[in-house]
Design an enzyme around this catalytic site. Structure first.
Site, short mmCIF file in Angstrom:
data_model
loop_
_atom_site.label_atom_id
_atom_site.label_comp_id
_atom_site.label_asym_id
_atom_site.label_seq_id
_atom_site.Cartn_x
_atom_site.Cartn_y
_atom_site.Cartn_z
N GLY A 1 38.87 33.51 42.88
CA GLY A 1 39.09 34.61 41.96
C GLY A 1 38.39 34.46 40.63
CB SER A 2 36.48 31.74 39.03
OG SER A 2 35.68 31.39 40.13
CG ASP A 3 35.78 37.56 36.86
OD1 ASP A 3 35.66 37.41 35.62
OD2 ASP A 3 36.74 38.18 37.37
CE LYS B 1 33.31 42.73 44.33
NZ LYS B 1 34.22 43.88 44.13
CG ASP C 1 43.97 48.13 40.46
OD1 ASP C 1 43.39 47.05 40.45
OD2 ASP C 1 45.21 48.24 40.49
CG HIS D 1 40.11 46.06 42.16
ND1 HIS D 1 41.28 45.75 41.50
CD2 HIS D 1 39.40 44.91 42.24
CE1 HIS D 1 41.28 44.48 41.17
NE2 HIS D 1 40.16 43.93 41.60
#
Lengths: 433, 433
Positions: free
Chosen positions: A23-25, A218, A324, A351
């Site tokens: 989940g890191s961005d 992605k 979302d 999303h």
């Protein structure tokens, strides 16, 4: 005795995902995927409504506080009283005369509204013994329109236009429902491209994903150009020239930076850039979209409400509408956005990821296909392989498709042992940490 | 030993204003003016920073929860460490990697940021023994620019352009400062036009206000057209054809309704319509502004951050920029908006009223005049005659002008007895109720 909501229980549930960097961005290097989780208790011991909003850790307790502030507006109401005046119910939450000041319809108070509204829809669907998407599909166009608060969007979509859009595909609903039950809804995966993963980890995950039949991938970008160029090259090498590659900057750039950065990545043929800049910047997205064509622009996971979405449509600022399920005010507002998207000809690609979002958005895309868009072209559901084991009815993915959920409700009911173990800060998982 | 913030105390302070209908409007019929109130405790017993964000009752406790979530980012820091890297400090709050998810930079978390940031500026000004406006006026253009986070606004205003704007009027700062100290800053009053007041009450208050020398008057509208026409006629009769009359709809209309309604009120020559529709609707405001000219459009008290303001400027969507000292993220972000307004030639007319807002915005307009706009044309501070008695250094109004505040700090320090009596829900005022 009518089914009545007798209590609202709000829980702070957190998962220590920052330990794995899943989940890191570029903007969120260390998320702990979390849910402000609502249970609507009723006078029927066999029937309760569960709903959630998704956050990434700290701040989840603020959403819980907001749910508690909204709870008196729900406690004591009957399900029938709510569902027979759905738009009025929704406005009674979003326009509460004092609480609206701390929004209105944005940020914490709107995330909390989403959790409560989603729980109401879950309760309704469970009471009808249908999955949420089927409850929606079985509503008439008139009933669907009566669920929407059109305040602030009538210059883009009137109730009459919404009715026309829904009637257009009504006669052919049944054949699309049968198709979805048979084939599922197409998905793409984010699980290989998190920013915190090493190159080797990414190659390994991509090969596994290819083997499972995924065709759209992605990649998180935006840390720095050199890393982005190396990572996009690796991804393109692994997936080949034909499969689709999307990039996601999670809001790190200013408008001019976004344009320059995407021109540098263009040789690797990205299909879309997601969240190139501030989610509030409608005109900025329009400027970027114009400058980087034919690369397309996607956004939505942080778009706060139907008013900003309306302007993104009006300004031709994006090509993919990434609703979302929890950022806007639950199912009612999602319906408004899906119908505006149909009017403006923009595909819905929700999303997902996080915790519970995949469980939620499958219902929304299936409804969109059967009742509104009647098309799968350029439409996909996001999928990330996180935390599904905590749900009573987790999503099922087969060959790159979401299988249509069949259990009654909106699929976000968590297992009781999860609610105990991951409660923050007192659950066993956090006490150990 | 450097001055260090050792603790953050957050209080829920509420005033039962709904009992008198002071402050009532079409969207907020029964506000209880409230403050999420922050005290920064330091290692100097004689020095603390006080700050607040304004709400209207329920929901104030959510802002208090958000202040507590942000507090660890401030505790332990030295004032010098903060003020020598002001933009970085500000970003450390607004871009905290988990908390930003529940905004970003909007709603509850941003209101809480404002309270904390305002308290830091109060502490800084007190430590320099200057009123906040004078602290700002004595900063160099370079120092002022270094307080601003330019993220997401560089397509409208670069740091270099900001410097140029500030240098333009630097040589003549002293003469404007002397003028403001002598004459004060012009104001207008909202105190006569609240929606809940009877016609007789309104006439009485208008006559009192005229006797005190007021020349600009604001009327709350938007309940229904018949009432609005009667009330605007009364106001115009009382103030005569020359004095300025502004109307304020507090977001009740859709775009087309706003246009129709304002065409009906046009014969009474309103100068501006304030908040005709959703504060999020940049394009809607632009459409309204074009359709109702020469009536002008004002907005800002609910505009969530500099990104929405940027677009209002870019789209020529409004004629008066009504910054709020607490809605956006405190002094740092206000500086960005004041400088964008200067670049786009839009006058700053801050939102005030509520509790503490008058105390705050006087500093902002005085700074704007001395250092940025160098003009008073079409510029006025809002004034409402509420709750000033609760402050250690309340605003002083003379002949329709705010007198320049001279006490050190940002003027929002409340009396200790107020903090006790109005604490919610345990203070004496609420226990009696």
């Amino acid at each position: 005795m009518p089914l009545t909501i007798t209590d609202v229980v709000a829980r702070d549930i957190r998962f220590p995902t920052s330990r794995s960097l899943a989940g890191s961005d570029a903007m969120h290097p260390d998320p702990d995927y979390s849910a402000a989780y609502v249970t609507l208790v009723t006078n029927d011991p066999a029937l309760q409504g569960d709903g959630l909003t998704f956050t990434i850790g700290r701040g989840n307790e603020i959403c819980v506080a907001a749910i508690k502030a909204l709870a008196p507006l729900v406690i004591g109401r009957t399900l029938e009283g709510i569902t027979s005046h759905m738009a009025a119910f929704w406005r009674s939450l979003t326009a509460e005369s004092q609480l609206r000041w701390v929004g209105p319809e944005k940020g914490v108070i709107h995330l909390a509204t989403a959790a409560l509204v989603n729980a109401v829809w879950d309760l309704w669907a469970k009471s009808e013994q249908k999955p949420l998407w089927k409850l929606l599909v079985d509503l008439s166009p008139e009933q669907l329109v009566s669920c929407i608060d059109f305040r602030y969007i009538t210059d883009a979509l009137t109730p009459e236009e919404a009715l026309t859009l829904l009637r257009r595909n009504e006669p052919t609903r049944a054949q699309r429902e049968a198709e979805i039950r048979r084939r599922g809804y197409p998905a793409y995966t984010t699980s290989a491209g998190w920013l915190g993963y090493s190159d080797e980890q990414m190659r390994q995950l991509l090969r596994e994903a290819l083997a499972k039949g995924w065709t759209h991938f992605k990649l998180k970008v935006g840390a720095n150009l050199e890393d982005d160029l190396r990572r996009i090259r690796i991804m393109r090498e692994e997936i080949g020239p034909e499969r689709r590659l999307m990039v996601d900057a999670n809001q790190v750039w200013d408008v001019d930076q976004a344009i320059a950065h995407m021109k540098a990545l263009a040789p690797y043929n990205p299909w879309w850039i997601e969240e190139p800049t501030s989610p509030d910047d409608v005109l900025g997205h329009a400027t970027i979209a114009k400058a980087i064509a034919p690369i397309k622009v996607a956004t939505g996971e942080h778009v706060q409400n139907r008013v900003i979405f309306k302007q993104l449509f009006q300004a031709q600022a994006f090509h993919f509408c990434q609703i979302d399920a929890c950022r806007v005010g639950g199912v009612n507002e999602v319906l408004a956005i899906i119908l505006m998207a149909a009017k403006f000809g923009i595909p819905i690609c929700p999303h997902a990821g996080g915790v519970g979002l995949c469980e939620y958005v499958q219902h929304l895309s299936i409804f969109d296909y059967i009742c509104v868009s009647a098309s799968l072209e350029d439409r996909m559901l996001e999928f990330a392989n996180h935390l599904h084991e905590h749900f009573v009815h987790p999503v099922v993915i087969e060959n790159g498709h979401y299988k249509a959920p069949l259990a009654p409700g909106y699929s976000a009911t968590m297992l009781p042992e999860t609610l105990d173990a991951y409660a923050y800060p007192d659950g066993a998982v956090w006490q150990k940490a």
